[in-house]
Design a protein around this motif. Structure first.
Motif, PDB file in Angstrom:
ATOM      1  N   THR A 297      41.078  61.331  -5.131  1.00 42.19           N
ATOM      2  CA  THR A 297      42.291  61.619  -5.897  1.00 42.19           C
ATOM      3  C   THR A 297      43.533  61.596  -5.013  1.00 42.19           C
ATOM      4  OG1 THR A 297      41.884  63.991  -5.579  1.00 42.19           O
ATOM      5  CG2 THR A 297      41.010  62.986  -7.578  1.00 42.19           C
ATOM      6  N   ALA A 298      43.361  61.763  -3.706  1.00 42.92           N
ATOM      7  CA  ALA A 298      44.497  61.727  -2.784  1.00 42.92           C
ATOM      8  C   ALA A 298      44.917  60.279  -2.542  1.00 42.92           C
ATOM      9  CB  ALA A 298      44.132  62.399  -1.467  1.00 42.92           C
ATOM     10  N   ALA A 299      46.215  60.031  -2.567  1.00 36.42           N
ATOM     11  CA  ALA A 299      46.756  58.698  -2.352  1.00 36.42           C
ATOM     12  C   ALA A 299      47.466  58.634  -1.016  1.00 36.42           C
ATOM     13  CB  ALA A 299      47.709  58.301  -3.477  1.00 36.42           C
ATOM     14  N   GLY A 300      47.402  57.478  -0.379  1.00 34.09           N
ATOM     15  CA  GLY A 300      48.066  57.276   0.901  1.00 34.09           C
ATOM     16  C   GLY A 300      49.502  56.830   0.732  1.00 34.09           C
ATOM     17  N   THR A 301      50.087  56.414   1.820  1.00 35.64           N
ATOM     18  CA  THR A 301      51.487  55.992   1.796  1.00 35.64           C
ATOM     19  C   THR A 301      51.682  54.722   0.974  1.00 35.64           C
ATOM     20  OG1 THR A 301      51.114  54.784   3.867  1.00 35.64           O
ATOM     21  CG2 THR A 301      51.954  57.037   4.040  1.00 35.64           C
ATOM     22  N   LYS A 302      50.640  53.938   0.807  1.00 27.54           N
ATOM     23  CA  LYS A 302      50.739  52.718   0.011  1.00 27.54           C
ATOM     24  C   LYS A 302      50.513  52.977  -1.470  1.00 27.54           C
ATOM     25  CE  LYS A 302      49.136  49.779   3.821  1.00 27.54           C
ATOM     26  NZ  LYS A 302      48.122  48.785   4.247  1.00 27.54           N
ATOM     27  N   GLY A 303      50.227  54.240  -1.814  1.00 28.52           N
ATOM     28  CA  GLY A 303      50.004  54.573  -3.212  1.00 28.52           C
ATOM     29  C   GLY A 303      48.602  54.330  -3.691  1.00 28.52           C
ATOM     30  N   THR A 304      47.705  53.900  -2.819  1.00 30.26           N
ATOM     31  CA  THR A 304      46.304  53.676  -3.178  1.00 30.26           C
ATOM     32  C   THR A 304      45.446  54.813  -2.640  1.00 30.26           C
ATOM     33  OG1 THR A 304      46.073  52.307  -1.184  1.00 30.26           O
ATOM     34  CG2 THR A 304      46.553  51.169  -3.252  1.00 30.26           C
ATOM     35  N   PRO A 305      44.260  55.022  -3.196  1.00 25.06           N
ATOM     36  CA  PRO A 305      43.389  56.117  -2.731  1.00 25.06           C
ATOM     37  C   PRO A 305      43.049  55.971  -1.249  1.00 25.06           C
ATOM     38  CG  PRO A 305      42.602  55.241  -4.817  1.00 25.06           C
ATOM     39  CD  PRO A 305      43.672  54.314  -4.357  1.00 25.06           C
ATOM     40  N   THR A 306      42.923  57.090  -0.582  1.00 27.75           N
ATOM     41  CA  THR A 306      42.589  57.069   0.844  1.00 27.75           C
ATOM     42  C   THR A 306      41.109  56.840   1.081  1.00 27.75           C
ATOM     43  OG1 THR A 306      42.360  59.482   0.805  1.00 27.75           O
ATOM     44  CG2 THR A 306      44.519  58.583   1.410  1.00 27.75           C
ATOM     45  N   ALA A 307      40.294  56.911   0.050  1.00 26.39           N
ATOM     46  CA  ALA A 307      38.853  56.671   0.193  1.00 26.39           C
ATOM     47  C   ALA A 307      38.307  56.070  -1.089  1.00 26.39           C
ATOM     48  CB  ALA A 307      38.112  57.969   0.521  1.00 26.39           C
ATOM     49  N   ARG A 308      37.389  55.151  -0.915  1.00 27.21           N
ATOM     50  CA  ARG A 308      36.670  54.534  -2.041  1.00 27.21           C
ATOM     51  C   ARG A 308      35.195  54.490  -1.669  1.00 27.21           C
ATOM     52  NH1 ARG A 308      40.332  51.824  -5.581  1.00 27.21           N
ATOM     53  NH2 ARG A 308      42.365  51.400  -4.621  1.00 27.21           N
ATOM     54  N   VAL A 309      34.330  54.855  -2.625  1.00 21.86           N
ATOM     55  CA  VAL A 309      32.889  54.922  -2.376  1.00 21.86           C
ATOM     56  C   VAL A 309      32.177  54.162  -3.493  1.00 21.86           C
ATOM     57  CG1 VAL A 309      30.893  56.408  -1.977  1.00 21.86           C
ATOM     58  CG2 VAL A 309      33.189  57.185  -1.292  1.00 21.86           C
ATOM     59  N   ALA A 310      31.159  53.382  -3.113  1.00 23.47           N
ATOM     60  CA  ALA A 310      30.344  52.646  -4.075  1.00 23.47           C
ATOM     61  C   ALA A 310      28.883  52.985  -3.844  1.00 23.47           C
ATOM     62  CB  ALA A 310      30.574  51.149  -3.944  1.00 23.47           C
ATOM     63  N   TYR A 311      28.144  53.242  -4.916  1.00 20.14           N
ATOM     64  CA  TYR A 311      26.700  53.500  -4.866  1.00 20.14           C
ATOM     65  C   TYR A 311      26.004  52.321  -5.533  1.00 20.14           C
ATOM     66  CZ  TYR A 311      28.259  58.277  -3.913  1.00 20.14           C
ATOM     67  OH  TYR A 311      28.878  59.395  -3.380  1.00 20.14           O
ATOM     68  N   LEU A 312      25.052  51.713  -4.799  1.00 19.04           N
ATOM     69  CA  LEU A 312      24.320  50.552  -5.283  1.00 19.04           C
ATOM     70  C   LEU A 312      22.834  50.874  -5.339  1.00 19.04           C
ATOM     71  CD1 LEU A 312      26.073  47.867  -3.054  1.00 19.04           C
ATOM     72  CD2 LEU A 312      26.354  48.079  -5.516  1.00 19.04           C
ATOM     73  N   SER A 313      22.202  50.479  -6.440  1.00 16.94           N
ATOM     74  CA  SER A 313      20.757  50.638  -6.580  1.00 16.94           C
ATOM     75  C   SER A 313      20.153  49.278  -6.896  1.00 16.94           C
ATOM     76  CB  SER A 313      20.424  51.624  -7.698  1.00 16.94           C
ATOM     77  OG  SER A 313      19.024  51.705  -7.877  1.00 16.94           O
ATOM     78  N   ALA A 314      19.194  48.852  -6.044  1.00 15.18           N
ATOM     79  CA  ALA A 314      18.513  47.572  -6.237  1.00 15.18           C
ATOM     80  C   ALA A 314      17.028  47.782  -5.981  1.00 15.18           C
ATOM     81  CB  ALA A 314      19.083  46.507  -5.307  1.00 15.18           C
ATOM     82  N   SER A 315      16.283  48.035  -7.034  1.00 10.02           N
ATOM     83  CA  SER A 315      14.848  48.261  -6.936  1.00 10.02           C
ATOM     84  C   SER A 315      14.562  49.444  -5.999  1.00 10.02           C
ATOM     85  CB  SER A 315      14.135  46.989  -6.478  1.00 10.02           C
ATOM     86  OG  SER A 315      12.737  47.160  -6.478  1.00 10.02           O
ATOM     87  N   ASP A 316      13.902  49.200  -4.849  1.00 13.28           N
ATOM     88  CA  ASP A 316      13.525  50.283  -3.946  1.00 13.28           C
ATOM     89  C   ASP A 316      14.607  50.596  -2.922  1.00 13.28           C
ATOM     90  OD1 ASP A 316      13.097  47.726  -2.882  1.00 13.28           O
ATOM     91  OD2 ASP A 316      11.742  48.513  -1.346  1.00 13.28           O
ATOM     92  N   LEU A 317      15.781  49.967  -3.008  1.00 18.45           N
ATOM     93  CA  LEU A 317      16.842  50.159  -2.026  1.00 18.45           C
ATOM     94  C   LEU A 317      18.028  50.899  -2.637  1.00 18.45           C
ATOM     95  CD1 LEU A 317      16.917  46.724  -0.161  1.00 18.45           C
ATOM     96  CD2 LEU A 317      15.530  48.754   0.319  1.00 18.45           C
TER      97      LEU A 317
END
Length: 346
Positions: A297-317
Motif C-alpha cells: 500500500t506504500a507508494a514510492g516517489t514515482k507513485g508506484t508501490p514500493t513492493a510487488r509480490v507474485a505467488y505461482l503454483s505449477a503442479s508440485d512447484l
C-alpha cells in the motif's frame, strides 16, 4: 406535183477527221491540261530543286539538338540520383531496429533484457509436465529459475545445462538443507548467487519463512506440506529494483497447492508490511500455472508501490517472486519477470 428542194450533202472538209478525234480523247480535259508546246501531252511535272540552307541555320539546328541531348542526359542522371537516394533512405530506415532510430525510439518502460529461455534436460525416462497441473516436474529445480537480466550483469547467452542429476531427497524437516548431490556441491554456498550465475544454490525450505512476518507459522506450513527442496535467485538491476525468486518443490501437487493457497491468502512478507491484491484481468495466463499478485500500500516517489509480490503454483512447484524498490516498482518489469518465470514452470 410540187418538188421540194433537198439540202446538199456536207462538204468533205467539214467532217471530223478520225485521227483528230483520237487525239482529242487522249488529251486531258479541264484547266489542268497543259497548253502550248512547253507542256507536251503525257509529260510528268518534276519538283523544283531545294535551295541550299544557310550554314548559320545548320549550325543553329545542330546546337539545338546538342542542347536537347545534354538536357536529356542531365534529367536522366538526376532521376537516377533521386532513385538511388530514395532506395538508400528506405534501406537506412528499415534495416536498423526502430528503437535505434532517433526520434522513433520508444521510451523504455523499465523492462529488462534476458537471454532466450531454455528448458533444462530431463532425466532418462521422465516426461515433461502435461500442462494440466497434475504431473510432476523432473528437471533440476535450480535450472527452472529465471536467469538474471543484462541490467543486473546477467549474460545474454543461453545457459548450457549439465547432464541431469537426481533430485535431492526429502530432508524430513523444512529447516534442513537438501541432501547434497554431485552437482549441488559445486553450487555456491551462499543463498544469494552472483548476478548472472547459471546455477543457483540449494537453500533450506524454511528460508522462505524468514522473509515472512509470521516466520513460525510459515515453518509449520512448510513442514506439514513436506517441502522437499528449495532454491533462490536474486539480483539488483540498474534501476535499483531488487528481485528475488524463490522456488520450492513438494511431493505432490496437492501439497504444493495447499502451501500456495495459504501464502497467497495469509502471507505477510516483510518487504511489504501492508499489501493489497491486484487485478490481473489483462494478464496472459498459462495452462497449468496459477497466479496471485499483491502489492504494498506504500507508494514510492514515482507513485508506484514500493513492493510487488507474485505467488505461482505449477503442479508440485511453488514460486514466490518479490520485487522491491524504495522509489517504486514499475509494473512492466514486474509483469515481465513473473510471465517469464511462469513460462519456465508451465
Amino acid at each position: 406535183m410540187t418538188d421540194h428542194a433537198t439540202p446538199p450533202p456536207p462538204a468533205p472538209q467539214d467532217l471530223p477527221v478520225p485521227d483528230a478525234l483520237a487525239a482529242a480523247e487522249a488529251a486531258p480535259a479541264g484547266p489542268e491540261a497543259p497548253a502550248g508546246p512547253e507542256a507536251p501531252v503525257g509529260a510528268e511535272a518534276q519538283p523544283a530543286p531545294e535551295a541550299p540552307l544557310d550554314p548559320a541555320v545548320l549550325a543553329e539546328q545542330e546546337a539545338r539538338r546538342t542542347r536537347r541531348r545534354k538536357a536529356a542526359v542531365r534529367w536522366s542522371c538526376a532521376a537516377l540520383v533521386f532513385a538511388l537516394a530514395g532506395t538508400g533512405t528506405a534501406l537506412a530506415v528499415t534495416a536498423p531496429e526502430r528503437t535505434d532510430l532517433p526520434g522513433l525510439a520508444t521510451a523504455s518502460d523499465g523492462r529488462y533484457t534476458f537471454a532466450p529461455l531454455t528448458l533444462p534436460p530431463l532425466p532418462a525416462g521422465k516426461n515433461a509436465p502435461d500442462g494440466r497441473g497434475t504431473s510432476l516436474h523432473h528437471a533440476d529445480l535450480r535450472h527452472l529459475l529465471l536467469p538474471a537480466p543484462k541490467e543486473a550483469g546477467g549474460s545474454l547467452t543461453p545457459p548450457v545445462f549439465p547432464a541431469p542429476t537426481p533430485a535431492p531427497t526429502a530432508s524430513g524437516s523444512p529447516t534442513a538443507s537438501p541432501a547434497p548431490t554431485p552437482s549441488a556441491s559445486a553450487a555456491a554456498p551462499s543463498a544469494t548467487p552472483a548476478p548472472g550465475s547459471e546455477v543457483a544454490p540449494w537453500v533450506p525450505c524454511d528460508a522462505l519463512a524468514d522473509e515472512q512476518q509470521d516466520a513460525v507459522k510459515t515453518r509449520v506450513l512448510l513442514l506439514e506440506d513436506a517441502c522437499r527442496a528449495a532454491t533462490v535467485r536474486e539480483w539488483t538491476a540498474s534501476d535499483g529494483t531488487r528481485t528475488q525468486i524463490r522456488l520450492l518443490r513438494f511431493s505432490s501437487s496437492k501439497e504444493s497447492w495447499d502451501a500456495f493457497a495459504d501464502l497467497r491468502g495469509k502471507g505477510r512478507p516483510k518487504a511489504a508490511a501492508d499489501t493489497k491484491s491486484t487485478p490481473r484481468d489483462d494478464w496472459d495466463t498459462l495452462d497449468g500455472v496459477s497466479l496471485t499478485t499483491v502489492e504494498s500500500t506504500a507508494a514510492g516517489t514515482k507513485g508506484t508501490p514500493t513492493a510487488r509480490v507474485a505467488y505461482l503454483s505449477a503442479s508440485d512447484l511453488l514460486a514466490v517472486v518479490t520485487m522491491t524498490n524504495p522509489t517504486g516498482v514499475p509494473i512492466a518489469p514486474f509483469r515481465q519477470v513473473v510471465t517469464l518465470q511462469s513460462d519456465l514452470l508451465a
